[in-house]
Scaffold this active site. Sequence first.
Site, short mmCIF file in Angstrom:
data_model
loop_
_atom_site.label_atom_id
_atom_site.label_comp_id
_atom_site.label_asym_id
_atom_site.label_seq_id
_atom_site.Cartn_x
_atom_site.Cartn_y
_atom_site.Cartn_z
N LEU A 79 -11.65 40.12 17.94
CA LEU A 79 -11.06 41.20 19.13
C LEU A 79 -10.70 42.38 18.07
CD1 LEU A 79 -9.36 38.84 21.36
CD2 LEU A 79 -11.04 40.28 22.32
N GLU A 107 -3.69 37.74 28.72
CA GLU A 107 -3.41 36.48 28.36
C GLU A 107 -2.58 36.18 27.03
OE1 GLU A 107 -7.58 34.88 27.94
OE2 GLU A 107 -8.06 35.34 29.89
N LYS A 109 -2.17 35.50 23.34
CA LYS A 109 -3.07 35.18 22.21
C LYS A 109 -2.72 34.13 21.31
CE LYS A 109 -5.33 37.72 18.65
NZ LYS A 109 -5.32 36.86 17.42
N ASP A 111 -2.38 31.17 18.64
CA ASP A 111 -2.69 31.25 17.08
C ASP A 111 -3.19 30.20 16.70
OD1 ASP A 111 -2.60 32.44 14.63
OD2 ASP A 111 -0.60 32.27 14.20
N TYR A 216 -10.56 29.83 27.23
CA TYR A 216 -10.15 31.23 27.97
C TYR A 216 -11.34 32.16 27.84
CZ TYR A 216 -9.96 31.93 22.67
OH TYR A 216 -10.14 31.88 21.41
N LYS A 304 -1.11 42.88 18.94
CA LYS A 304 -0.61 42.12 18.02
C LYS A 304 1.01 42.31 17.89
CE LYS A 304 -2.57 39.55 15.08
NZ LYS A 304 -3.68 39.77 14.22
N CYS A 398 16.55 23.48 -19.93
CA CYS A 398 17.45 24.03 -18.84
C CYS A 398 18.21 25.16 -19.11
CB CYS A 398 18.51 22.88 -18.77
SG CYS A 398 20.02 23.17 -17.81
N CYS A 401 22.00 24.26 -20.17
CA CYS A 401 22.55 23.51 -21.25
C CYS A 401 21.53 23.45 -22.41
CB CYS A 401 23.12 22.16 -20.83
SG CYS A 401 21.72 21.08 -20.11
N CYS A 416 16.86 18.72 -15.18
CA CYS A 416 17.79 18.59 -16.20
C CYS A 416 18.36 17.34 -16.19
CB CYS A 416 18.87 19.84 -16.26
SG CYS A 416 19.84 19.60 -17.58
N CYS A 421 25.33 18.63 -18.05
CA CYS A 421 25.19 20.05 -17.93
C CYS A 421 26.15 20.67 -17.00
CB CYS A 421 23.77 19.97 -17.21
SG CYS A 421 23.08 21.70 -16.79
S1 IVH Z 1 -11.03 36.23 23.81
C1 IVH Z 1 -15.21 37.96 23.14
N1 IVH Z 1 -8.69 35.24 24.54
O1 IVH Z 1 -7.94 35.73 18.93
C2 IVH Z 1 -13.83 37.50 23.66
N2 IVH Z 1 -9.18 35.28 22.10
O2 IVH Z 1 -8.30 38.01 17.12
C3 IVH Z 1 -13.28 36.46 22.59
N3 IVH Z 1 -7.54 34.16 20.52
O3 IVH Z 1 -11.51 34.92 17.79
C4 IVH Z 1 -11.86 36.12 22.49
N4 IVH Z 1 -6.23 33.63 22.26
O4 IVH Z 1 -9.99 33.05 18.31
C5 IVH Z 1 -9.69 35.49 23.57
N5 IVH Z 1 -6.65 34.45 25.12
C6 IVH Z 1 -7.44 34.59 24.16
C7 IVH Z 1 -7.34 34.24 22.88
C8 IVH Z 1 -8.10 34.65 21.68
C9 IVH Z 1 -6.37 33.48 20.95
C10 IVH Z 1 -8.11 34.14 19.39
C11 IVH Z 1 -9.70 34.03 19.44
C12 IVH Z 1 -10.35 35.25 18.90
C13 IVH Z 1 -9.19 36.04 18.05
C14 IVH Z 1 -9.41 37.38 17.88
#
Ligand code: IVH
Length: 661
Positions: A79, A107, A109, A111, A216, A304, A398, A401, A416, A421
């Site tokens: 993305l 949604e 994101k 990690d 997702y 982000k 050390c 000392c 040490c 010391c």
């Molecule tokens: S959609 C074509 N939805 O973020 C659409 N990605 O930086 C594909 N990711 O590669 C991705 N949560 O690994 C989508 N709710 C979410 C997500 C998500 C995490 C990750 C995914 C993607 C990466 C992009």
Amino acid sequence: MKERYEELIKIINEADYNYHTLDKPTISDQEYDKYLRELFDLEYQYPELKREDSPTQRAGGKVLEGFEKVTHKIPMLSLSNVFNESEIINFDERIKKEGINPKYVCELKIDGLSVSLQYEKGKLIKAATRGDGTIGEDITNNVKTIKTVPLTLNKEIDIEVRGEIYMSKEVFNKINENRKQEGKELLQNPRNAAAGSIRQLDSKVAASRKLECWIYHLPNPEDYGISTHKEALQFMSELGFRVNPNNKLVNNIKELLEFIEFQTENRDNLPYEIDGIVIKLNNLSEQKKLGYTAKYPKWATAYKFPAKEVLTKLIDIIFTVGRTGQITPNAVLEPVIVQGSTIRRATLHNEDYVTKKDLKIGDIVSIRKAADVIPEVVEAIKERRTGKEKEFEMIKFCPICNSPLMKKDGQVDYYCFNQNCDRKHIEAIIHFASRKAMNIDGLGDRIVEDFYNLGFIHKYSDLYKLHEYKKDLVELEGFGDKSIDNLMEAIEKSKEQSLEKLIFGLGIPNVGEKTAKVLAIHYETLDNLIEATEEELTNISDIGNIIAKSIKEYFALSFNKEEVEKLKEQGINMIYTGEKIQINENFYNKTFVITGTLEKYTRDEIESKIELLGGKTSSSVSKKTSALIVGSNPGSKYEKAQKLEIPIWSEEDFDNLIKED
Ligand code: IVH
């Protein structure tokens, strides 16, 4: 037999789905184990029955030599990113310019790492990593161990879906606690931990990592007559996939920004890590109209969260000596603000840590606050090297000392070993006097150091002879009769501290505040603890081999024995005077979670109360939680407990149940 086999698979799959995907358990752990055992037995007796989608596959077992390559029929794209409000508005305006009046699905994101799942006739046949987007790796065996990935769908259809595999914060913390106990290097963050787990060749190891998955994305929605992303999410959820409920269809940019604000606030309450919010155009024909660049869809973007990492210069690496003699390299940084506070130093733990990160003096490094408090050097930005950086060199002697440094058996740290010391003694006294140990008010770090350097104290037992030098102390600059009197009084008062404070104050390696309390409650006197065998110690829950060994080693050293004797002679209390364990059936062997602000108790107080009643506390709600104790303004734990139908107690209920037993 076949009938029973099929029935068992159905029961277990349903139980897994209800527990892991819906978070709504329907059968007890015992029943579940019973069915699973019966299934394993049947497969053992009648191997011809065994199905590829059997829940027994989730236990792992296959060991691969490597991962096969998989070509994605539809590329797995990444993305584009936006970082602030004006970039979000730009994204929205670009879409509007195409004559679209957009509605978006927002949604979380997640990690983790993305995965593609392929099903044929409703059965999982392949799971693959993203790889370079065109070719990924076959991780089917490992993915089958993830309980939130259905092995069989509710419909016998052919379908590919995509989602994110991740590790919860709780599992990640547990793994790291264990690794710490075993003296192993810690895992960096849940994302790396999940990626490392999914690349295990032994699927049993992957199974032990308890990964999870949110779905997702549906790459070819037209095949199922679906016209919006929201519908696609609903469709996938109905098939049995786990779709994150924290998503929202928003009608305009205002609602979108509100969603971002709310989720940013709520971020730390989630049991897993997120690094932003994904914004997706809801209407699929509008998505098609916008299309793709070579790397990204034009119909979606990822907001982000602001970077928790900041760049600065590593000016120097200096070494400190701890109270156990452990040598720690420390980064001296050009001061930089991270999340509101100025960072000047960061621990680099040990030589291996520095060499693995390949840090050089003069490097530009990225800094973050790990677990949001302790500053951490994440990595060196190698592209910014000028060639003038200096190699890191571990010291051999050390810094205080000058004794030669050595490693302990199998450990990465240098120590040490000089009993005399100075720095070790100073640090040991500072620790002994600190608030969580003997709590000697007015004896700060600098004062300990000064008294030590002036020859008034050499070991912590000397603190109790300090009164002999009262006249000399009063003469010292910065002191007067009054402050010395106060100090003497505080030292005298510390003699009465309960045993756990003393045990912690002794500075036994690996014995932290919590362990000291467990030991004090269990043994009641210091003599009992000294006499305990390693085996007896490890029989106590929460005391592992490393701690037990460390305690025995500590009391075997003549220096420590002499110190304990001196403390005894000077009348220091060596008995546990805190509350005793009083087993209460309402609490015994049960696990409690606390949320919100309590009126009568602080967190520490209620936690130690629960322990004294024979119970345990945990930081997150799960099926295993016996009750949630709720104060005012409870967080998301409250909703989770309601969902799992876990008993919810007010502070008053808690007090009544204490009295009841
Ligand atoms: S959609 C074509 N939805 O973020 C659409 N990605 O930086 C594909 N990711 O590669 C991705 N949560 O690994 C989508 N709710 C979410 C997500 C998500 C995490 C990750 C995914 C993607 C990466 C992009």
